[in-house]
Design an enzyme around this catalytic site. Structure first.
Site, PDB file in Angstrom:
ATOM      1  N   LYS A 266       4.354   1.149  -4.384  1.00 15.45           N
ATOM      2  CA  LYS A 266       5.451   0.546  -5.155  1.00 15.45           C
ATOM      3  C   LYS A 266       5.129   0.519  -6.640  1.00 15.45           C
ATOM      4  CE  LYS A 266       5.431  -3.389  -3.089  1.00 15.45           C
ATOM      5  NZ  LYS A 266       4.430  -3.114  -2.058  1.00 15.45           N
TER       6      LYS A 266
ATOM      7  N   GLY B  20       0.775  -1.234   0.000  1.00 14.61           N
ATOM      8  CA  GLY B  20       0.000   0.000   0.000  1.00 14.61           C
ATOM      9  C   GLY B  20       0.804   1.280   0.000  1.00 14.61           C
TER      10      GLY B  20
ATOM     11  N   SER C 228       3.015   2.303  -8.435  1.00 12.60           N
ATOM     12  CA  SER C 228       2.994   3.637  -9.046  1.00 12.60           C
ATOM     13  C   SER C 228       4.414   4.135  -9.311  1.00 12.60           C
ATOM     14  CB  SER C 228       2.278   4.641  -8.127  1.00 12.60           C
ATOM     15  OG  SER C 228       0.940   4.272  -7.947  1.00 12.60           O
TER      16      SER C 228
END
Length: 593
Positions: free
Chosen positions: A21, A18, A23
């Site tokens: 990573k 979350g 992106s």
């Protein structure tokens, strides 16, 4: 992104679930491709969402990304990799060996950990065999959440050591002849990971204590594996535009406090700070804009945002119905980083406050239950973690005690050798999970489970476990035998699917729900965490985020969930008994202050 000033050939992205990573990995790949480099972007995450971010359907082989001519991407799908791996190992023997022998080989390759070794086998080919990626200038790996990644990265040594010690030629991975052929490839993979001239390991974190602690732990463990060329990216750092918005000021202050207390080891690494994006990272253009903030366009977008979804129920409204049976199992499931640990702890505290005996536990190797509880306790609430090392030792001792007591020295040595297999850990953890579920017959058990892909693999491993345990002990524990019936019983087990009001977590949760339904497990409710919609915001960036979440709240409530509850974003982090209790009380003024 300073690591792109002189980029190495291999770039690994890892971090707590979350933190963004995917992106950051995708934005890196796009930036390299825009500079004219030929780039292969690979996800080794069983719960990958590369397809959605890039807007292209991906498979097990490199696929061109239309908007960026020199960018190719692929997902290492564990199921497909396992099927291809199994056929590669078994295929040559078809027609040469009797059907019964071939069937036995297929059986040996159908265990749950074959999925992991198969995905790793493909991963090793890309990393350790230069010819596999010779047409690319750079290979970017978007890896799985931390616990799984570390397991993946340590596998070369684990399998290598196991193969060196194993003398029987077989294991729970199947005939070792196939693996020994890969031994050189695995060694090359380890070498490539540790080569600072060839590989950069990018640790992605948020400006949050738990994410930074996780990154620090990962950094230390990777350094011990010889991976020293590391770079820290702190993603989603928020800067308030309107200082009169107490929520915006609190969010900025929370990030600043976390960064001020960054662990010394991380602080010594080269760093990149990425500002919070007002929108989700979907599509090539949005990836090109990662790290830029235009306050004028944000203010305009905030004023012309989506129509607000009507009031949705708070988490407090679920508690009465959850306690109605008087006992049972509550599973918090979802993508990494959505707040499963917090939701599980809040539900456990709420039930315990009503006087019931509650056991709160986790199967997630990267969980932070202790931090969520702030080491505070209620007399009728017990907290534990299913520890892989301890469970493996306990399981091995039990197998040796039962199956090994009548064996001669050679037979016992073979059994001990078999138990050293890396698969034994998964079997032991699975059995501990089954035991935890079984204890819900006389109390409430709240389980904070691992991220989506790993959880489903765990649930799916019942048959593989059955084959393995009967091979070693000829016994089937009652807890394992009754696990799936218990999980399928809606009066005994209630699954809470935890998500965030964002594209990737919602679609991951929908995929998880489909997987659960295929296993005949019907989710009880969806819990949408960190929702901005109920809050009186004035900061333009916060309002833009608030507007951005509306379509996803609508999708959850109207398309996916039979029942839904929301948790508003909290000014004070929800830790300790008091902070967790705020999440299950419906008074918004209490939860927002």
């Amino acid at each position: 992104m300073k690591f792109l000033d002189h980029p190495t050939r291999n770039l690994f992205f890892t971090g707590k679930g979350g933190v963004g990573k995917t992106s950051v990995a995708c934005a890196t790949a796009v930036k390299l491709a825009d500079a004219g480099k030929r780039v292969l972007l690979v996800s080794t995450d069983p719960a990958s969402n590369l397809d959605e971010v890039l807007g292209v359907s991906l498979g097990n082989h490199p696929t061109a990304v239309p908007e960026t001519p020199t960018l190719f991407a692929m997902n290492l799908d564990p199921e497909k990799s396992a099927a291809e791996y199994r056929e590669r190992m078994v295929g040559p023997y078809r027609g040469l060996l009797p059907d019964a022998a071939v069937k036995s080989m297929e059986e040996q390759f159908s265990g749950s950990c074959t999925l992991e070794i198969a995905a790793f086998d493909e991963f090793s080919r890309l990393l350790g065999d230069p010819s596999a990626t010779a047409e690319f200038d750079h290979v970017v790996f978007d890896t799985a959440p931390t616990g799984h990644t570390l397991r993946l990265l340590t596998l070369p040594s684990a399998w290598d050591g196991f193969m060196e010690q194993n003398t029987t030629g077989t294991s729970c991975l199947g005939p070792l002849a196939g693996l020994q052929a890969q031994q050189k490839l695995y060694q090359e993979s380890v070498k490539a990971l540790g080569d600072s001239a060839a590989t950069t390991l990018v640790l992605v974190a948020r400006a949050e204590p738990s994410a930074l602690r996780e990154a620090d732990r990962t950094s230390t463990e990777l350094a011990e594996l010889g991976v020293n060329n590391q770079h820290l990216v702190v993603n989603g750092v928020f800067q308030a535009i309107d200082s009169s918005d107490s929520y915006a000021v609190a969010l900025q202050q929370r990030g600043s406090t976390a960064l001020d207390a960054i662990p010394d080891g991380l602080n010594a690494l080269p760093q990149t700070i990425v500002p919070l994006s007002p929108n989700g990272m979907l599509g090539i253009e949005s990836l090109r804009l990662l790290g830029t903030v235009d306050s004028v366009s944000i203010a305009d977008a905030a004023e012309n945002g989506s129509e607000q979804v009507g009031d949705l129920p708070m988490l407090s409204e679920l508690i009465d119905d959850l306690v109605a049976p008087g006992h049972g199992v509550i599973l918090a499931m979802g993508k990494g980083g959505v707040g499963k640990t917090t939701v599980a702890a809040a539900v456990a505290v709420a039930i315990a406050e009503r006087g019931y005996d509650v056991h709160l536990s986790t199967t997630d190797p990267a969980a932070h239950l202790a931090a969520a509880m702030n080491d505070e306790r209620l007399p009728n609430l017990s907290v534990s973690r299913i520890d892989p090392e301890a469970e493996t030792a306990k399981y091995s001792a039990e197998v040796l005690g039962k199956a090994g007591k009548d064996l001669d020295a050679q037979g016992k040595a073979l059994l001990e050798e078999d138990l050293r297999s890396p698969c034994t850990e998964e079997i032991a953890v699975f059995r501990a999970f089954a035991d935890a579920v079984a204890s819900g017959t006389n109390q409430f058990v709240v389980l904070d489970t691992a991220p989506t892909g790993h959880t489903v693999l765990l649930l799916d491993s019942a048959l593989a476990y059955h084959r393995e345990v009967t091979r070693q002990t000829s016994e089937m524990p009652e807890a394992v035998e009754n696990l799936l019936p218990r999980l399928r019983d809606p009066d005994f087990t209630r699954v809470l699917i935890v998500t965030l009001p964002e594209s990737t977590p919602v679609h991951e949760a929908a995929s998880l729900q489909r997987d659960l339904r295929r296993a005949e497990i019907e989710p009880y409710a969806w819990v949408v965490n960190q929702v901005l919609s109920p809050l009186p915001l004035t900061d333009p960036l916060m309002k833009q985020r608030q507007s951005h979440e509306q379509p996803y709240l609508r999708e959850v409530s109207e398309v996916h969930a039979n029942r839904v509850a929301v948790i508003p974003w909290q000014i004070e982090p929800p830790t300790g008994l008091q902070g967790l209790s705020r999440l299950t009380h419906s008074d918004l003024s209490t939860s927002a202050s």
